[in-house]
Enzyme design. Structure first.
Site, mmCIF file in Angstrom:
data_model
loop_
_atom_site.group_PDB
_atom_site.id
_atom_site.type_symbol
_atom_site.label_atom_id
_atom_site.label_comp_id
_atom_site.label_asym_id
_atom_site.label_seq_id
_atom_site.Cartn_x
_atom_site.Cartn_y
_atom_site.Cartn_z
ATOM 1 N N HIS A 92 -42.610 -15.595 -12.289
ATOM 2 C CA HIS A 92 -41.677 -15.827 -13.398
ATOM 3 C C HIS A 92 -40.446 -14.914 -13.329
ATOM 4 O O HIS A 92 -39.389 -15.271 -13.837
ATOM 5 C CB HIS A 92 -42.411 -15.616 -14.734
ATOM 6 N N CYS A 142 -39.918 -11.972 -6.556
ATOM 7 C CA CYS A 142 -40.485 -11.540 -7.830
ATOM 8 C C CYS A 142 -39.486 -10.572 -8.453
ATOM 9 O O CYS A 142 -38.353 -10.474 -7.981
ATOM 10 C CB CYS A 142 -41.883 -10.943 -7.664
ATOM 11 N N GLY A 143 -39.871 -9.868 -9.515
ATOM 12 C CA GLY A 143 -38.903 -9.000 -10.182
ATOM 13 C C GLY A 143 -38.350 -7.943 -9.250
ATOM 14 O O GLY A 143 -37.139 -7.743 -9.152
ATOM 15 N N GLY A 187 -39.678 -7.562 -5.882
ATOM 16 C CA GLY A 187 -39.986 -7.905 -4.484
ATOM 17 C C GLY A 187 -41.149 -7.097 -3.940
ATOM 18 O O GLY A 187 -41.706 -7.408 -2.885
ATOM 19 N N ILE A 188 -41.542 -6.057 -4.672
ATOM 20 C CA ILE A 188 -42.569 -5.135 -4.158
ATOM 21 C C ILE A 188 -43.951 -5.788 -4.155
ATOM 22 O O ILE A 188 -44.671 -5.770 -3.155
ATOM 23 C CB ILE A 188 -42.589 -3.832 -4.979
ATOM 24 N N MET A 207 -44.782 -8.909 -4.194
ATOM 25 C CA MET A 207 -44.837 -10.005 -3.218
ATOM 26 C C MET A 207 -45.005 -9.458 -1.804
ATOM 27 O O MET A 207 -45.784 -10.001 -1.000
ATOM 28 C CB MET A 207 -43.576 -10.859 -3.296
ATOM 29 N N HIS A 233 -35.631 -6.710 14.924
ATOM 30 C CA HIS A 233 -36.591 -5.718 15.433
ATOM 31 C C HIS A 233 -38.046 -6.028 15.070
ATOM 32 O O HIS A 233 -38.948 -5.693 15.815
ATOM 33 C CB HIS A 233 -36.254 -4.321 14.889
ATOM 34 N N ARG A 266 -38.086 -4.700 23.966
ATOM 35 C CA ARG A 266 -38.920 -3.549 23.606
ATOM 36 C C ARG A 266 -39.629 -3.717 22.261
ATOM 37 O O ARG A 266 -40.622 -3.044 21.980
ATOM 38 C CB ARG A 266 -38.084 -2.265 23.591
HETATM 39 C C1 RB5 Z 1 -43.580 -9.272 -13.264
HETATM 40 O O1 RB5 Z 1 -43.273 -8.785 -14.504
HETATM 41 C C2 RB5 Z 1 -43.303 -8.216 -12.199
HETATM 42 O O2 RB5 Z 1 -44.272 -7.234 -12.227
HETATM 43 C C3 RB5 Z 1 -43.252 -8.872 -10.836
HETATM 44 O O3 RB5 Z 1 -42.246 -9.833 -10.840
HETATM 45 C C4 RB5 Z 1 -42.959 -7.982 -9.659
HETATM 46 O O4 RB5 Z 1 -41.837 -7.193 -9.879
HETATM 47 C C5 RB5 Z 1 -44.085 -7.223 -9.120
HETATM 48 O O5 RB5 Z 1 -43.981 -6.508 -8.125
#
Ligand code: RB5
Length: 155
Positions: A12, A68-69, A71-72, A74, A101, A135
């Site tokens: 979301h 996602c908010g 990207g972490i 995901m 790379h 490489r």
């Molecule tokens: C959702 O609120 C948020 O936690 C998600 O989008 C993301 O940032 C998680 O890493």
């Protein structure tokens, strides 16, 4: 020539940017496989990372994009699949490097951290930049090798 397929999914926090990315890919020569989510209802990012990872693993897609908010979440989720090399990027240069790379096959974007213009520039770089091989080949192979990578600790 058959177009290569890129799978895309968001939670979301990334659904609006996902729509913009799909539009931007229209004339890129890539077929886009939209795997959701489609509304503002809160969903769990690992579920969407998983469907994109599986579409690459089963050969339905060559590459993927996850939004996602931050990207972490995901990127953490996608990298749990040994076949996936997901890169959380923040600009064109980091995107070019993840292709040149690391042969990244999944691009992760933080919709709440990147402006749309930067995010779309990353997408463009991701679909147009090739892996340099040479490489980097051996190093990339070690990422998913049973004996060389972290997954070996589970054997
Ligand atoms: C959702 O609120 C948020 O936690 C998600 O989008 C993301 O940032 C998680 O890493």
């Amino acid at each position: 020539m058959t177009a290569k397929t890129i799978a895309i999914a968001a939670d979301h926090g990334g659904v609006e940017l996902k729509t913009e990315i799909i539009k931007s890919l229209a004339d890129s020569g890539w077929e886009v496989l939209d795997l959701g989510t489609d509304g503002s209802v809160s969903v769990d990012y690992p579920d969407f990372a998983k469907v994109v990872a599986k579409s690459i693993i089963n050969g339905q897609s060559e590459r993927g994009i996850l939004v996602c908010g931050s990207g972490i979440g995901m990127s953490i989720a996608a990298n749990r699949f040994p076949e996936i090399r997901a890169a959380l990027v923040h600009d064109r240069l980091s995107t070019e490097l993840c292709r040149q790379h690391n042969n990244a096959n999944v691009l992760c974007l933080g919709a709440r951290l990147l402006g749309d213009a930067t995010a779309l520039d990353c997408v463009k770089a991701f679909v147009t930049t090739e892996f340099e091989g040479g490489r980097h080949e051996r190093r990339v192979e070690k990422l998913s090798s049973v004996t060389d990578c972290f997954f070996a600790t589970r054997q």
